[in-house]
Design a protein around this motif. Sequence first.
Motif, PDB file in Angstrom:
ATOM      1  N   ARG A  78      35.887  28.457  38.318  1.00 33.46           N
ATOM      2  CA  ARG A  78      35.710  26.989  38.267  1.00 33.46           C
ATOM      3  C   ARG A  78      36.634  26.311  39.276  1.00 33.46           C
ATOM      4  NH1 ARG A  78      38.498  23.327  35.341  1.00 33.46           N
ATOM      5  NH2 ARG A  78      39.408  24.928  33.999  1.00 33.46           N
ATOM      6  N   TRP A  79      37.902  26.706  39.282  1.00 35.54           N
ATOM      7  CA  TRP A  79      38.857  26.086  40.206  1.00 35.54           C
ATOM      8  C   TRP A  79      38.463  26.326  41.658  1.00 35.54           C
ATOM      9  CZ3 TRP A  79      43.513  28.747  37.458  1.00 35.54           C
ATOM     10  CH2 TRP A  79      43.800  28.070  36.265  1.00 35.54           C
ATOM     11  N   ARG A  80      38.098  27.580  41.959  1.00 34.73           N
ATOM     12  CA  ARG A  80      37.790  27.925  43.353  1.00 34.73           C
ATOM     13  C   ARG A  80      36.573  27.151  43.862  1.00 34.73           C
ATOM     14  NH1 ARG A  80      36.721  28.171  47.523  1.00 34.73           N
ATOM     15  NH2 ARG A  80      36.874  29.766  49.122  1.00 34.73           N
ATOM     16  N   ASP A 119      36.169  37.082  54.482  1.00 36.24           N
ATOM     17  CA  ASP A 119      34.914  37.581  55.032  1.00 36.24           C
ATOM     18  C   ASP A 119      33.853  36.477  55.152  1.00 36.24           C
ATOM     19  OD1 ASP A 119      34.223  37.122  52.410  1.00 36.24           O
ATOM     20  OD2 ASP A 119      33.658  39.197  51.974  1.00 36.24           O
ATOM     21  N   ASP A 120      34.278  35.223  55.035  1.00 27.95           N
ATOM     22  CA  ASP A 120      33.397  34.057  55.135  1.00 27.95           C
ATOM     23  C   ASP A 120      32.344  33.981  54.026  1.00 27.95           C
ATOM     24  OD1 ASP A 120      34.617  32.841  57.316  1.00 27.95           O
ATOM     25  OD2 ASP A 120      33.458  34.008  58.755  1.00 27.95           O
ATOM     26  N   SER A 121      32.499  34.745  52.959  1.00 33.36           N
ATOM     27  CA  SER A 121      31.562  34.661  51.846  1.00 33.36           C
ATOM     28  C   SER A 121      31.878  33.412  51.012  1.00 33.36           C
ATOM     29  CB  SER A 121      31.642  35.914  50.970  1.00 33.36           C
ATOM     30  OG  SER A 121      32.943  36.043  50.426  1.00 33.36           O
ATOM     31  N   GLY A 122      30.934  33.010  50.192  1.00 32.04           N
ATOM     32  CA  GLY A 122      31.155  31.876  49.306  1.00 32.04           C
ATOM     33  C   GLY A 122      31.896  32.318  48.055  1.00 32.04           C
ATOM     34  N   PRO A 123      32.437  31.364  47.298  1.00 33.53           N
ATOM     35  CA  PRO A 123      33.206  31.702  46.095  1.00 33.53           C
ATOM     36  C   PRO A 123      32.302  31.992  44.886  1.00 33.53           C
ATOM     37  CG  PRO A 123      33.295  29.352  46.462  1.00 33.53           C
ATOM     38  CD  PRO A 123      32.527  29.943  47.619  1.00 33.53           C
ATOM     39  N   THR A 124      31.485  33.048  44.999  1.00 37.24           N
ATOM     40  CA  THR A 124      30.653  33.467  43.881  1.00 37.24           C
ATOM     41  C   THR A 124      31.539  34.088  42.803  1.00 37.24           C
ATOM     42  OG1 THR A 124      30.322  35.696  44.754  1.00 37.24           O
ATOM     43  CG2 THR A 124      28.747  33.987  45.462  1.00 37.24           C
ATOM     44  N   LEU A 125      30.984  34.327  41.649  1.00 39.11           N
ATOM     45  CA  LEU A 125      31.748  34.944  40.566  1.00 39.11           C
ATOM     46  C   LEU A 125      32.270  36.317  40.987  1.00 39.11           C
ATOM     47  CD1 LEU A 125      32.839  34.743  37.716  1.00 39.11           C
ATOM     48  CD2 LEU A 125      30.639  35.620  36.875  1.00 39.11           C
ATOM     49  N   ASP A 126      31.447  37.106  41.664  1.00 39.45           N
ATOM     50  CA  ASP A 126      31.898  38.432  42.117  1.00 39.45           C
ATOM     51  C   ASP A 126      33.031  38.324  43.130  1.00 39.45           C
ATOM     52  OD1 ASP A 126      30.108  39.779  40.492  1.00 39.45           O
ATOM     53  OD2 ASP A 126      28.624  40.086  42.074  1.00 39.45           O
ATOM     54  N   VAL A 127      32.907  37.405  44.074  1.00 40.91           N
ATOM     55  CA  VAL A 127      33.938  37.227  45.096  1.00 40.91           C
ATOM     56  C   VAL A 127      35.243  36.750  44.458  1.00 40.91           C
ATOM     57  CG1 VAL A 127      34.615  35.821  47.101  1.00 40.91           C
ATOM     58  CG2 VAL A 127      32.340  36.883  47.013  1.00 40.91           C
ATOM     59  N   VAL A 128      35.153  35.786  43.560  1.00 42.04           N
ATOM     60  CA  VAL A 128      36.358  35.272  42.893  1.00 42.04           C
ATOM     61  C   VAL A 128      37.010  36.372  42.058  1.00 42.04           C
ATOM     62  CG1 VAL A 128      37.195  33.644  41.148  1.00 42.04           C
ATOM     63  CG2 VAL A 128      35.634  32.865  42.951  1.00 42.04           C
ATOM     64  N   ARG A 147      36.932  39.575  42.582  1.00 42.10           N
ATOM     65  CA  ARG A 147      37.556  40.529  43.502  1.00 42.10           C
ATOM     66  C   ARG A 147      38.792  39.940  44.182  1.00 42.10           C
ATOM     67  NH1 ARG A 147      33.497  41.187  46.798  1.00 42.10           N
ATOM     68  NH2 ARG A 147      34.234  39.754  48.385  1.00 42.10           N
ATOM     69  N   ASN A 148      38.697  38.707  44.656  1.00 40.43           N
ATOM     70  CA  ASN A 148      39.767  38.142  45.480  1.00 40.43           C
ATOM     71  C   ASN A 148      40.878  37.429  44.716  1.00 40.43           C
ATOM     72  OD1 ASN A 148      38.319  39.125  47.627  1.00 40.43           O
ATOM     73  ND2 ASN A 148      37.612  37.139  48.344  1.00 40.43           N
ATOM     74  N   TYR A 149      40.624  37.078  43.451  1.00 38.06           N
ATOM     75  CA  TYR A 149      41.627  36.322  42.689  1.00 38.06           C
ATOM     76  C   TYR A 149      41.894  36.916  41.313  1.00 38.06           C
ATOM     77  CZ  TYR A 149      40.276  33.087  46.325  1.00 38.06           C
ATOM     78  OH  TYR A 149      39.992  32.547  47.543  1.00 38.06           O
ATOM     79  N   GLY A 150      41.090  37.881  40.907  1.00 41.24           N
ATOM     80  CA  GLY A 150      41.222  38.475  39.583  1.00 41.24           C
ATOM     81  C   GLY A 150      42.459  39.346  39.464  1.00 41.24           C
ATOM     82  N   PRO A 151      42.545  40.097  38.352  1.00 39.91           N
ATOM     83  CA  PRO A 151      43.724  40.953  38.141  1.00 39.91           C
ATOM     84  C   PRO A 151      43.987  41.838  39.358  1.00 39.91           C
ATOM     85  CG  PRO A 151      42.312  40.958  36.204  1.00 39.91           C
ATOM     86  CD  PRO A 151      41.558  40.224  37.278  1.00 39.91           C
ATOM     87  N   ASP A 152      45.257  42.078  39.637  1.00 38.71           N
ATOM     88  CA  ASP A 152      45.655  42.883  40.797  1.00 38.71           C
ATOM     89  C   ASP A 152      44.949  44.233  40.810  1.00 38.71           C
ATOM     90  OD1 ASP A 152      49.167  41.920  40.893  1.00 38.71           O
ATOM     91  OD2 ASP A 152      47.420  40.976  41.785  1.00 38.71           O
TER      92      ASP A 152
END
Length: 170
Positions: free
Chosen positions: A19-21, A34-43, A45-50
């Motif tokens: 939601r924030w992203r 990688d210029d992708s949009g902030p989809t649930l999968d991208v978020v 991967r990129n912001y979830g647990p380490d």
Amino acid sequence: MSDITFRPVEARDVPDLYRWRNEPHVTRWWSEDDDSGPTLDVVTRNYGPDYDDKEHRYIIEMDGRPIGYIQMYKLADWPDYAALIQETGAGIDLFIGEPDLINKGIGTEVINRFVEDIVFDDPSITQCVIDPEIKNAAAIRAYTKAGFTPVRTVEVPNTPSPELIMVRKR
């Protein structure tokens, strides 16, 4: 003064991160490598647990309420980026995700607390680097108030405009 704390990102945080992203005040300044949009999968991967030891990802909480995201990384773990910006130490990135809390001075308090409590807790780190886009005047003001000094402007791949490299010494 509010109680600002940090805790590692957990799987339960992904809905807030997503939601924030996707909030306009965040998407304006944040883009994916990688210029992708902030989809649930991208978020996830990129912001979830380490998933590795290179990025240390945290949820910012204010008085127990999750309000944003902050991460720390050692520049030595990203040698190409460190060479590009010509700095050493640790880097941080953050956003206040909750729209009702932006432009209220919370960012400066968050940054001060994070740098003192998390970044400089590691005695090997002698400076902290942050890299706002040069057009992000509000962020630059907050970082300056938090003790960061502008040192140079750098063109970074996959970034819409040049970044202002700012440094805070221990």
